[in-house]
Motif scaffolding. Structure first.
Motif, short mmCIF file in Angstrom:
data_model
loop_
_atom_site.label_atom_id
_atom_site.label_comp_id
_atom_site.label_asym_id
_atom_site.label_seq_id
_atom_site.Cartn_x
_atom_site.Cartn_y
_atom_site.Cartn_z
N VAL A 1 37.04 38.16 44.20
CA VAL A 1 36.48 38.70 42.97
C VAL A 1 37.09 40.08 42.72
N SER A 2 37.67 40.24 41.53
CA SER A 2 38.33 41.52 41.22
C SER A 2 38.47 41.67 39.72
N GLN A 3 37.97 42.77 39.19
CA GLN A 3 38.14 43.04 37.76
C GLN A 3 39.62 43.13 37.43
N GLU B 1 44.26 43.43 40.81
CA GLU B 1 45.38 44.12 41.47
C GLU B 1 44.94 44.89 42.71
N THR B 2 43.66 44.86 43.06
CA THR B 2 43.18 45.65 44.19
C THR B 2 43.93 45.23 45.46
N ALA B 3 44.57 46.22 46.10
CA ALA B 3 45.50 45.90 47.20
C ALA B 3 44.80 45.15 48.33
N LYS C 1 26.55 57.70 42.50
CA LYS C 1 27.47 58.49 43.33
C LYS C 1 28.75 58.78 42.56
N GLU C 2 29.36 57.72 42.03
CA GLU C 2 30.70 57.90 41.49
C GLU C 2 30.72 58.67 40.18
N LEU C 3 29.61 58.61 39.41
CA LEU C 3 29.64 59.29 38.10
C LEU C 3 29.00 60.67 38.13
C1 F6R Z 1 32.95 50.93 40.99
C2 F6R Z 1 34.25 50.32 40.86
C3 F6R Z 1 34.98 49.94 42.10
C4 F6R Z 1 35.69 48.58 41.90
C5 F6R Z 1 36.57 48.26 43.11
C6 F6R Z 1 37.23 46.91 43.01
O1 F6R Z 1 32.39 51.21 39.75
O2 F6R Z 1 34.74 50.13 39.79
O3 F6R Z 1 34.14 49.90 43.21
O4 F6R Z 1 34.73 47.60 41.71
O5 F6R Z 1 37.55 49.24 43.24
O6 F6R Z 1 38.03 46.84 41.88
P1 F6R Z 1 38.48 45.44 41.29
O7 F6R Z 1 37.27 44.76 40.78
O8 F6R Z 1 39.46 45.77 40.22
O9 F6R Z 1 39.10 44.68 42.43
#
Ligand code: F6R
Length: 606
Positions: free
Chosen positions: A343-345, A348-350, A484-486
Motif C-alpha cells: 500500500v503506497s500513495q 515510489e516509497t523506497a 506530530k507531523e503538522l
Molecule cells: C504521513 C505520510 C507518510 C506516508 C508514508 C508512505 O502523513 O504521508 O507517513 O504515508 O511516507 O508514503 P506512501 O504512501 O507514498 O508510500
C-alpha cells in the motif's frame, strides 16, 4: 523528496527546467539548483530554499543553454545549504542524484588521494569526480558502466558533460527515473508529473539500466551496456497539475475533497446496478489463498492495520501486517498460498518498493494499492488496485488514507463473498452501506467550526494521547501521527486497554487526550478507560457516533459525534475530525501546513 529534471533541446532550457522543478515541489525539498552547458562551460546556479528564489537568480544571471539538468534536494548527507544543493560538478561533468551512495566515504577517500577536491558534504559529489576520473581513460559509455558498478546504494542520476552539449546520461538503481520524448528535444525526470507539461510520451528505466538522451534519439542499455528496447507509454494528454483553487492550503482542500474522492473510488469498484464489486482483473482464484500480508509505511501502514480487522472479521485468511522497512530485512518465510499487498500513495516509497521486489524475487503473488498508477510499485506488482483520489500534494496524507482504507475494505468484502464466508444478502448489504459513506463524510466535514477551537488547545500542549480499541486503535495512531507531523506536538496513539500497563503514568492535569469511542462493541470498555484518564486530570476530547442514548459520563471536555453507519465503516468518519484537528493545530501555530519541516512527500530513500 529529491527530484530530477533534464532537457536536451535546440531551444533554451532553463525556464522549462524551473517549471518542471516546480511540479516536483510537492515532494518536499530544502534547496534547488540547475546546470546548463554553454560554449563548453558548465554553468551552475544553486539556492537554499524555494524554486522561486532559484528562478530569480537564473533570471538575474540570464542563464543560457540548450541542454541542462535541474534538481530539488531533500537533505540526506550534509545540511540544507547552497553548497550541498545539486547539481554537483567537477571541471568536466555535472550530476544530479536522488538516493544515497552508501560507499561514498570510501570512494571520497580514494578520490582525494588522487587529488580531487570536494566542496560539499554530499555523497553525490563523489559521482561527479568518479565520472571525471574514469573519463580520462575510457569512452563515455564504458565510463558510465564502470562508475555505476562502483556505486553502492540507490540512485537515479542525470549527468551532463562539459564537452558533450548533445547528450544527457540517465541511470537508475532503486530510485525511479523516467524519460520523455518531445519534438526535436527529449527529457529526463524523476517522475512523469515533472515532464507532463512537455510530453505525454514516456518510458521508464528499470533497475540497473542507463540511457543516453540526445535531442533526436534515446538509447537504453542494461547494466553491462547491451542495448535494449523500451516501451513508450502514452500518458493522459491533459496536464493534470492540481491547483489549490479557493483554498489556502492543499491539505485543507484534500480533506474537504474526501466525500467526492470516496465517491469516485466507489464508482470505479462498485457496480451499483447489480449491487456487486467489480474486480474483474483479479488474476487468481480466491480459494488459492490461505493468508494475506499487508505492507506499507507511515499512514499507508495504518490503513493496513485497519484492514487487518476487516479481513479477520470477514474472511478465513490469516492476516499479517508489516512496516516495509522491517519486512525487507526480516527472515520472511514466503508462502505460495499468500497474497502480498503493498500500500503506497506515491507508489515510489523506497522501503515499500524494496519489500515488493523481495516478494517478486521469491515469485510471490503481489498486489499494489496505489494512488499513482504510473509509479514503480504499480508497474512492478502483478495486480494494481488504484485508489482514484487524484494527486495529493499536502505532505501529510489525508484523502489517500481514506482511499487506501476504502480499496482494502472493498477487497476484504470481495474475498469474503468469494470464500462464501458471507452470503449474498450480507454481501449486498455491505455494499449498500458503503454507498452511504460519502454523504456521511460530507456531514462530518461540517463539524469544522468546533474543531478549530479545540485545535488551539492541542497546538500548545506539551504532549497528548489518542486512545481507541478495535478499528479505532489504528485511527488513534493515525490521529497522533498527523498531529506530530503538522503541529510538531508530541502525540502517541495507544490501544485504550493498554493505558494501565504503563502510559497512564504520563497523564497529568490538563493534558489533552483524544478518546475514540464509537458506539460499537468496544464502547463501554473504552468509556471506562476514558474515565481513568479523566480521573487523573486529562482534558478529554471524545469522538463518538451519534445515538439516541445519552452519554452518561461526566467531565468530558469536548464531544464530537459522527454518523453511526455500519461499524465497519466508522474508521472513515472518525478519521476526518482528527485530520482537521491536526490542520487547525498547525494553523494556530502558523506552520507550513503543506510542507512540514524535515518531511517529504515521496520518500525515495531508505
Ligand atoms: C504521513 C505520510 C507518510 C506516508 C508514508 C508512505 O502523513 O504521508 O507517513 O504515508 O511516507 O508514503 P506512501 O504512501 O507514498 O508510500
Amino acid at each position: 523528496m529529491c527530484g530530477i529534471v533534464g532537457i536536451v533541446s535546440t531551444k533554451e532550457v532553463s525556464s522549462r527546467i524551473v517549471n518542471s522543478l516546480r511540479k516536483l515541489e510537492y515532494r518536499g525539498y530544502d534547496s534547488a539548483g540547475i546546470a546548463t552547458i554553454v560554449e563548453g562551460n558548465i554553468n551552475e546556479v544553486k539556492r537554499e530554499g524555494r524554486v522561486d528564489f532559484l528562478e530569480k537568480d537564473i533570471l538575474k544571471l540570464n542563464l543560457k543553454g540548450d541542454i541542462g539538468i535541474g534538481h530539488v534536494r531533500w537533505a540526506t548527507h550534509g545540511k540544507p545549504s547552497k553548497i550541498n544543493a545539486h547539481p554537483h560538478s567537477s571541471d568536466q561533468v555535472s550530476v544530479v542524484h536522488n538516493g544515497i551512495i552508501e560507499n561514498s566515504t570510501i570512494l571520497k577517500k580514494l578520490l582525494e588521494k588522487k587529488g580531487y577536491i570536494f566542496k560539499s558534504q554530499t555523497d553525490t559529489e563523489v559521482i561527479a569526480h568518479l565520472v571525471t576520473d574514469y573519463l580520462k581513460k575510457n569512452s563515455l559509455k564504458s565510463t558510465i558502466i564502470k562508475v555505476l558498478k562502483k556505486l553502492h546504494g540507490s540512485f537515479a542520476l542525470g549527468i551532463i558533460f562539459k564537452d558533450r552539449n548533445d547528450l544527457i546520461i540517465g541511470a537508475r538503481r532503486g530510485s525511479p527515473l523516467a524519460v520523455g520524448y518531445g519534438p526535436n528535444e527529449n527529457y529526463l525526470g524523476s517522475d512523469s508529473y515533472a515532464l507532463k507539461s512537455m510530453t505525454n510520451k514516456i518510458s521508464y528505466l528499470d533497475d540497473g539500466e542507463f540511457c543516453i538522451i540526445k535531442k533526436d534519439q534515446i538509447e537504453f542499455f542494461e547494466a553491462h551496456g547491451v542495448k535494449i528496447n523500451k516501451k513508450v507509454l502514452n500518458l493522459s494528454k491533459e496536464d493534470t497539475y492540481y491547483e489549490k483553487g479557493d483554498y489556502k492550503y492543499f491539505m485543507e482542500k484534500e480533506i474537504d475533497e474526501q466525500p467526492s474522492t470516496l465517491n469516485d473510488c466507489i464508482n470505479e469498484y462498485i457496480d451499483k446496478h447489480n449491487n456487486q464489486i467489480n474486480l474483474y482483473n483479479f488474476p487468481w482464484k480466491m480459494n488459492l489463498f490461505k493468508s494475506i500480508v499487508l505492507i506499507g509505511c507511515g499512514t499507508a501502514y495504518h490503513s493496513c492495520l485497519v484492514a487487518k480487522y476487516w479481513i479477520e472479521q470477514n474472511t478465513s485468511l490469516d492476516v499479517s501486517i508489516d512496516i516495509a522497512s522491517e519486512f525487507r530485512y526480516r527472515k520472511v518465510r514466503f508462502k505460495n498460498d499468500c497474497l502480498y499487498v503493498f500500500v503506497s500513495q506515491s507508489g515510489e516509497t523506497a522501503d515499500t518498493y524494496a519489500a515488493l521486489e523481495l516478494c517478486k524475487k521469491n515469485k510471490m503473488k503481489t498486489c499494489a494499492v496505489v494512488n499513482v498508477v504510473e509509479s514503480s510499485i504499480a508497474r512492478e506488482a502483478d495486480l494494481v488496485l488504484p485508489i482514484y483520489c487524484g494527486q495529493e500534494i499536502g505532505v501529510a496524507s489525508t484523502k489517500a488514507f481514506l482511499g487506501q482504507m476504502l480499496v482494502l475494505y472493498i477487497l476484504s468484502i470481495k474475498i469474503s463473498f468469494d470464500q462464501k464466508f458471507i452470503n449474498k444478502h450480507e454481501y449486498q448489504s455491505k455494499i449498500k452501506n458503503l454507498l452511504l459513506l460519502s454523504n456521511s463524510a460530507k456531514k462530518t466535514l461540517k463539524l469544522d467550526h468546533k474543531i478549530l477551537n479545540i485545535g488551539k488547545v492541542f497546538a500548545h500542549a506539551k504532549g497528548c494521547m489518542f486512545l481507541g480499541r478495535g478499528y479505532s486503535f489504528p485511527i488513534a495512531l493515525e490521529g497522533a501521527l498527523k498531529l506530530k507531523e503538522l503541529a510538531y506536538v508530541h502525540a502517541e496513539g495507544y490501544p485504550a486497554g493498554e493505558m494501565k500497563h504503563g502510559p497512564l503514568a504520563l497523564i497529568e492535569e490538563g493534558m489533552p487526550v483524544v478518546v475514540i469511542a464509537p458506539r460499537d462493541d468496544h464502547y463501554k470498555k473504552t468509556m471506562s478507560n476514558m474515565q481513568e484518564v479523566i480521573a487523573r486530570g486529562a482534558k478529554v476530547l471524545l469522538i463518538t457516533t451519534k445515538s439516541k442514548d445519552e452519554i452518561t459520563s461526566e467531565n468530558i471536555w469536548e464531544i464530537i459525534e459522527v454518523d453511526q453507519l455500519n461499524n465497519e465503516l466508522i474508521p472513515f468518519l472518525i478519521t476526518i475530525p482528527l485530520q482537521k484537528l491536526a490542520f487547525y493545530s498547525a494553523l494556530e501555530k502558523g506552520y507550513d501546513i503543506d510542507k512540514p519541516r524535515n518531511l517529504a512527500k515521496s520518500v525515495t530513500v531508505e
